[in-house]
Design an enzyme around this catalytic site. Structure first.
Site, short mmCIF file in Angstrom:
data_model
loop_
_atom_site.label_atom_id
_atom_site.label_comp_id
_atom_site.label_asym_id
_atom_site.label_seq_id
_atom_site.Cartn_x
_atom_site.Cartn_y
_atom_site.Cartn_z
N ARG A 11 3.44 0.62 2.96
CA ARG A 11 4.25 1.83 3.62
C ARG A 11 5.31 0.97 4.10
O ARG A 11 6.39 1.63 4.22
CB ARG A 11 3.48 2.57 4.44
CG ARG A 11 4.48 3.93 4.69
CD ARG A 11 3.60 5.06 5.26
NE ARG A 11 2.62 5.30 4.85
CZ ARG A 11 3.01 6.78 3.89
NH1 ARG A 11 3.66 7.60 3.96
NH2 ARG A 11 1.96 7.11 2.87
N ASP A 55 7.32 16.24 2.21
CA ASP A 55 7.02 16.34 3.62
C ASP A 55 7.12 17.93 4.33
O ASP A 55 6.22 18.54 4.12
CB ASP A 55 5.60 15.77 4.20
CG ASP A 55 4.90 14.62 3.24
OD1 ASP A 55 4.45 14.73 2.27
OD2 ASP A 55 4.46 13.61 4.22
N TYR A 89 -7.20 -1.12 -2.24
CA TYR A 89 -6.38 -1.92 -3.29
C TYR A 89 -6.28 -2.92 -2.13
O TYR A 89 -6.15 -3.14 -1.35
CB TYR A 89 -6.06 -1.19 -3.27
CG TYR A 89 -4.70 -0.04 -3.04
CD1 TYR A 89 -3.95 -0.31 -2.28
CD2 TYR A 89 -5.21 1.42 -2.27
CE1 TYR A 89 -3.04 0.66 -1.62
CE2 TYR A 89 -4.19 2.45 -2.13
CZ TYR A 89 -3.64 1.14 -1.40
OH TYR A 89 -2.65 2.17 -0.18
N GLU A 118 17.80 10.28 12.58
CA GLU A 118 16.14 9.77 12.97
C GLU A 118 16.32 9.47 14.64
O GLU A 118 17.06 8.92 15.31
CB GLU A 118 15.79 8.40 12.74
CG GLU A 118 14.18 7.59 13.42
CD GLU A 118 13.39 8.45 12.41
OE1 GLU A 118 12.62 8.88 13.40
OE2 GLU A 118 13.05 9.59 11.82
#
Length: 397
Positions: free
Chosen positions: A114, A295, A218, A40
């Site tokens: 998330r 993605d 939500y 990362e």
């Protein structure tokens, strides 16, 4: 965490990118017995953004990995998906996603923050002993017939049997393989969560559909937060302005909507806007032993709430195709992965565009949309089977 100062650790798989897609791929491959290094570029692991939705195509995978209980504990199991007209507020259609829905698809529909899903996946990777490197920017990957070499900005380099590019929308691996660029949709999102004094009694996901705009709401974190996402078509984008989609456009876009929609304007941050991008579907996801996932392979607009779900499907396919073989045929794995996943992800990408047009219909098209949605039987799941139903798995090498 163990440090590798001169070279990267000589594992079987190297993954670029520590987001949800990268962590999921690492976990799936590790479950098959493959050693994995994940790099990362940020100094610490983390995610930005607010809530995301996990359909049963994703929660089935999380259950197989032993993570669904944690996901349900951190998130909210949804009762109903509701579509409303943003102008007059009326309910257009709904789909109960408890009871018979769960029986039909063999898994629940869950919403989760998330950062919470990312943390669950990260903890699972750490517990599995996956090598996790931070502050590591990969500047190049050199594919070869028998592997690929990763080269870091600091000069470190190491060859691996297979390298996975999971860097998201702005993937350098994608740039090298496909050579395209992110495509602006002209829509802008503003996001925000607000604490609720008491836990929400409604476990619904509600989409308010308006002309050129919509609101999604939500609950998150056991109903203690309300997630709000306001999305609109920017007039500034259409005029060719570089800094389009400001707070003034946000107010104007929702000014004619029903009062509950206008009220949501107070619950999103104005300090950051999110221009929405995707890329055109690509049939080429690999170059030698470098393969894209998540993605990086198929960035999609949010209208089907499938970005994270498709990344989890990618990871599951990689883990299954790689199998638990000491001498995995990685060329066959890469070929099989792309053959299985590219048509599926492309359909989701293109359908997301179509659903966005339906959501944002105006004038006569809005009236037709509302009439069609109102005629739908609420317990008819056939429209969602292509997306949520379990599919026959490709043959494992």
């Amino acid at each position: 965490m163990q440090q590798y100062d001169e070279v990267f650790p000589p594992t079987t798989v190297f993954i670029i990118g520590g987001g949800i897609g990268g962590l999921a791929a690492a976990l799936a491959l590790n479950r098959g017995g493959h050693s994995v290094t994940l790099a990362e570029q940020a100094a610490e692991f983390g995610e930005v953004g607010a809530g995301l939705q996990l359909g049963p195509n994703a929660t089935r995978i999380l259950r197989d990995w032993g993570l669904l209980d944690a996901v349900e504990s951190e998130g909210v199991v949804v009762d109903t998906l509701v579509a409303r007209d943003a102008l007059d507020g009326r309910v257009l259609t709904s789909m109960p996603v408890a009871g018979s829905f769960v029986e039909h698809y063999r898994a629940p529909y869950v919403v989760i923050h998330r950062t919470d899903l990312h943390r669950i996946l990260l903890a699972a990777c750490r517990a599995a002993g996956i090598v996790l490197l931070t502050g590591t920017r990969i500047s190049a990957v050199e594919p070869a017939t028998d592997g690929a070499t990763v080269i870091a900005e600091d000069g470190r380099r190491q060859s691996y049997p297979v390298v996975i590019g999971a860097e998201g929308l702005r993937s350098a691996s994608r740039d090298a393989i496909v050579g395209d660029a992110p495509v602006p949709s002209g829509y802008v999102a503003y996001r925000g969560t607000i604490p609720l004094e008491t836990a929400s009694t409604s476990n619904d996901v509600t989409v308010w559909m308006g002309p050129g705009c919509h609101l999604v709401q939500y609950p998150l974190r056991n109903g203690t937060l309300l997630n709000n996402v306001l999305v609109f078509r920017s007039p500034g984008f259409e005029r060719g302005e570089e800094d389009y989609g400001g707070a003034g456009e946000l107010e104007a876009a929702f000014g004619g909507c029903a009062e509950p929609v206008r009220r949501a304007l107070a619950h999103v941050g104005r300090q950051r806007r999110w221009p929405l991008y995707d890329r055109a579907p690509a049939s080429t996801w690999s170059s030698g032993r470098l393969v894209l996932t998540g993605d990086a392979a198929h960035p999609m607009l949010q209208y089907l709430a499938q970005g994270a779900c498709q990344a989890l499907e990618d990871a599951d396919a990689l883990g299954r195709l790689a199998g638990a073989h000491a001498r995995t045929d990685w060329d066959r794995v890469v070929e099989g992965f792309v053959a299985e996943r590219e048509p599926r992800a492309t359909r989701v990408q293109t359908t997301a565009h179509a659903f966005g047009a339906l959501c944002h219909a105006a004038g006569e098209q809005r009236a037709v949309r509302n009439e069609l949605l109102a005629a739908r039987e609420i317990d008819d799941f056939s429209v969602a089977d292509w997306l949520y139903a379990a599919r026959a798995a490709a043959v494992t090498p």
